[in-house]
Design a protein around this motif. Sequence first.
Motif, PDB file in Angstrom:
ATOM      1  N   GLU A  40       0.832  -1.092   0.206  1.00  2.00           N
ATOM      2  CA  GLU A  40      -0.041   0.051   0.103  1.00  2.00           C
ATOM      3  C   GLU A  40       0.972   1.208   0.149  1.00  2.00           C
ATOM      4  O   GLU A  40       0.482   2.439  -0.704  1.00  2.00           O
ATOM      5  CB  GLU A  40      -0.888   0.085   1.118  1.00  2.00           C
ATOM      6  CG  GLU A  40      -1.771   1.075   1.379  1.00  2.00           C
ATOM      7  CD  GLU A  40      -2.747   1.350   0.116  1.00  2.00           C
ATOM      8  OE1 GLU A  40      -2.977   2.391  -0.375  1.00  2.00           O
ATOM      9  OE2 GLU A  40      -3.298   0.262  -0.282  1.00  2.00           O
ATOM     10  N   GLU A  41       1.905   1.311   0.622  1.00  7.15           N
ATOM     11  CA  GLU A  41       2.852   2.404   0.728  1.00  7.15           C
ATOM     12  C   GLU A  41       3.639   2.592  -0.505  1.00  7.15           C
ATOM     13  O   GLU A  41       3.813   3.771  -0.986  1.00  7.15           O
ATOM     14  CB  GLU A  41       3.736   2.318   1.982  1.00  7.15           C
ATOM     15  CG  GLU A  41       3.197   2.149   3.232  1.00  7.15           C
ATOM     16  CD  GLU A  41       4.135   2.110   4.439  1.00  7.15           C
ATOM     17  OE1 GLU A  41       5.345   1.868   4.296  1.00  7.15           O
ATOM     18  OE2 GLU A  41       3.596   2.330   5.539  1.00  7.15           O
ATOM     19  N   VAL A  42       3.790   1.616  -1.459  1.00 11.06           N
ATOM     20  CA  VAL A  42       4.278   1.565  -2.639  1.00 11.06           C
ATOM     21  C   VAL A  42       3.328   2.210  -3.525  1.00 11.06           C
ATOM     22  O   VAL A  42       3.563   3.330  -4.203  1.00 11.06           O
ATOM     23  CB  VAL A  42       4.556   0.363  -3.358  1.00 11.06           C
ATOM     24  CG1 VAL A  42       4.912   0.252  -4.882  1.00 11.06           C
ATOM     25  CG2 VAL A  42       6.022  -0.334  -2.664  1.00 11.06           C
ATOM     26  N   PHE A  43       1.983   1.859  -3.567  1.00  7.58           N
ATOM     27  CA  PHE A  43       1.134   2.431  -4.237  1.00  7.58           C
ATOM     28  C   PHE A  43       0.916   4.109  -3.912  1.00  7.58           C
ATOM     29  O   PHE A  43       0.779   4.908  -4.888  1.00  7.58           O
ATOM     30  CB  PHE A  43      -0.372   1.801  -3.976  1.00  7.58           C
ATOM     31  CG  PHE A  43      -0.452   0.568  -4.108  1.00  7.58           C
ATOM     32  CD1 PHE A  43       0.455  -0.205  -5.069  1.00  7.58           C
ATOM     33  CD2 PHE A  43      -1.665  -0.259  -3.466  1.00  7.58           C
ATOM     34  CE1 PHE A  43       0.423  -1.689  -5.120  1.00  7.58           C
ATOM     35  CE2 PHE A  43      -1.463  -1.747  -3.706  1.00  7.58           C
ATOM     36  CZ  PHE A  43      -0.754  -2.453  -4.422  1.00  7.58           C
ATOM     37  N   GLU A  44       1.088   4.199  -2.701  1.00  8.48           N
ATOM     38  CA  GLU A  44       0.946   5.830  -2.195  1.00  8.48           C
ATOM     39  C   GLU A  44       2.104   6.618  -2.736  1.00  8.48           C
ATOM     40  O   GLU A  44       1.710   7.693  -3.312  1.00  8.48           O
ATOM     41  CB  GLU A  44       0.794   5.910  -0.819  1.00  8.48           C
ATOM     42  CG  GLU A  44      -0.509   5.636  -0.131  1.00  8.48           C
ATOM     43  CD  GLU A  44      -0.376   5.263   1.342  1.00  8.48           C
ATOM     44  OE1 GLU A  44       0.684   5.605   1.904  1.00  8.48           O
ATOM     45  OE2 GLU A  44      -1.316   4.719   1.955  1.00  8.48           O
ATOM     46  N   ALA A  45       3.271   6.046  -2.681  1.00  8.12           N
ATOM     47  CA  ALA A  45       4.562   6.736  -3.292  1.00  8.12           C
ATOM     48  C   ALA A  45       4.395   7.040  -4.781  1.00  8.12           C
ATOM     49  O   ALA A  45       4.546   7.915  -5.530  1.00  8.12           O
ATOM     50  CB  ALA A  45       5.718   5.968  -3.102  1.00  8.12           C
ATOM     51  N   VAL A  46       3.620   5.798  -5.623  1.00  8.03           N
ATOM     52  CA  VAL A  46       3.434   6.053  -6.823  1.00  8.03           C
ATOM     53  C   VAL A  46       2.366   6.970  -7.312  1.00  8.03           C
ATOM     54  O   VAL A  46       2.607   8.099  -8.313  1.00  8.03           O
ATOM     55  CB  VAL A  46       3.100   4.772  -7.562  1.00  8.03           C
ATOM     56  CG1 VAL A  46       2.514   4.878  -8.991  1.00  8.03           C
ATOM     57  CG2 VAL A  46       4.066   3.658  -7.563  1.00  8.03           C
ATOM     58  N   ASP A  50       6.488  10.335  -5.886  1.00  9.76           N
ATOM     59  CA  ASP A  50       7.569  10.511  -4.906  1.00  9.76           C
ATOM     60  C   ASP A  50       8.706   9.170  -5.197  1.00  9.76           C
ATOM     61  O   ASP A  50       8.440   8.168  -4.523  1.00  9.76           O
ATOM     62  CB  ASP A  50       6.966  10.332  -3.479  1.00  9.76           C
ATOM     63  CG  ASP A  50       7.963  10.650  -2.602  1.00  9.76           C
ATOM     64  OD1 ASP A  50       9.388  10.856  -2.671  1.00  9.76           O
ATOM     65  OD2 ASP A  50       7.655  11.036  -1.395  1.00  9.76           O
ATOM     66  N   MET A  51       9.439   9.662  -6.171  1.00  7.45           N
ATOM     67  CA  MET A  51      10.278   8.573  -6.394  1.00  7.45           C
ATOM     68  C   MET A  51      11.606   8.129  -5.190  1.00  7.45           C
ATOM     69  O   MET A  51      11.684   6.989  -5.224  1.00  7.45           O
ATOM     70  CB  MET A  51      11.336   8.883  -7.588  1.00  7.45           C
ATOM     71  CG  MET A  51      10.496   9.117  -9.066  1.00  7.45           C
ATOM     72  SD  MET A  51       9.813   7.385  -9.445  1.00  7.45           S
ATOM     73  CE  MET A  51       8.171   7.785  -8.822  1.00  7.45           C
ATOM     74  N   GLU A  52      11.763   8.924  -4.307  1.00  9.33           N
ATOM     75  CA  GLU A  52      12.665   8.745  -3.262  1.00  9.33           C
ATOM     76  C   GLU A  52      11.917   7.639  -2.246  1.00  9.33           C
ATOM     77  O   GLU A  52      12.517   6.857  -1.819  1.00  9.33           O
ATOM     78  CB  GLU A  52      13.143  10.092  -2.552  1.00  9.33           C
ATOM     79  CG  GLU A  52      14.015   9.703  -1.448  1.00  9.33           C
ATOM     80  CD  GLU A  52      14.397  11.137  -0.712  1.00  9.33           C
ATOM     81  OE1 GLU A  52      14.895  10.937   0.346  1.00  9.33           O
ATOM     82  OE2 GLU A  52      14.472  12.159  -1.110  1.00  9.33           O
ATOM     83  N   ASN A  53      10.483   8.127  -1.905  1.00 12.91           N
ATOM     84  CA  ASN A  53       9.939   7.132  -1.146  1.00 12.91           C
ATOM     85  C   ASN A  53       9.632   5.901  -1.775  1.00 12.91           C
ATOM     86  O   ASN A  53       9.540   4.927  -1.363  1.00 12.91           O
ATOM     87  CB  ASN A  53       8.769   8.170  -0.618  1.00 12.91           C
ATOM     88  CG  ASN A  53       7.874   7.172   0.336  1.00 12.91           C
ATOM     89  OD1 ASN A  53       6.778   6.774   0.226  1.00 12.91           O
ATOM     90  ND2 ASN A  53       8.569   6.871   1.294  1.00 12.91           N
ATOM     91  N   LEU A  54       9.429   5.984  -3.074  1.00  8.83           N
ATOM     92  CA  LEU A  54       9.129   4.721  -3.864  1.00  8.83           C
ATOM     93  C   LEU A  54      10.276   3.659  -3.743  1.00  8.83           C
ATOM     94  O   LEU A  54      10.282   2.589  -3.423  1.00  8.83           O
ATOM     95  CB  LEU A  54       8.724   5.068  -5.394  1.00  8.83           C
ATOM     96  CG  LEU A  54       8.615   3.714  -6.302  1.00  8.83           C
ATOM     97  CD1 LEU A  54       7.401   2.918  -5.704  1.00  8.83           C
ATOM     98  CD2 LEU A  54       8.185   4.221  -7.672  1.00  8.83           C
TER      99      LEU A  54
END
Length: 126
Positions: A40-46, A50-54
């Motif tokens: 879910e956190e990957v989806f949110e970064a996408v 937010d590439m750093e967070n991804l």
Amino acid sequence: MYTFEELKGITAKLRSEEGCPWDREQTFGSLKKHLASEAEEVFEAVDRGDMENLCEELGDVLFQVMINSQIASEQGCFTIEDVIDGVCRKMVRRHPHVFGNVKINSVEEGTALWNQIKMQEKAKKP
């Protein structure tokens, strides 16, 4: 920069007697919620672009794969090398237009080919 082999060692140490109590007590079942949360956190970064967070969140998903594979290895079920081999074999098998002699002319043809191969594989499984 750390390597994949070092990641394997870090994961094994976290699960060892000298490692982390939290990591040692994890099971496939207890890790399910963590994998879902990390995905879910990957989806949110996408969604945020937010590439750093991804990058960080993909690392967290990778760690979930690593720790689940480490548990499986400890139980004699499979190893991370088996996971890697399996996904490589699947990608090569399902992309005969890239790794073989099959020709496609569109994304739709590629998707149809993937689905056809997937259905054939499922039909062969007991």
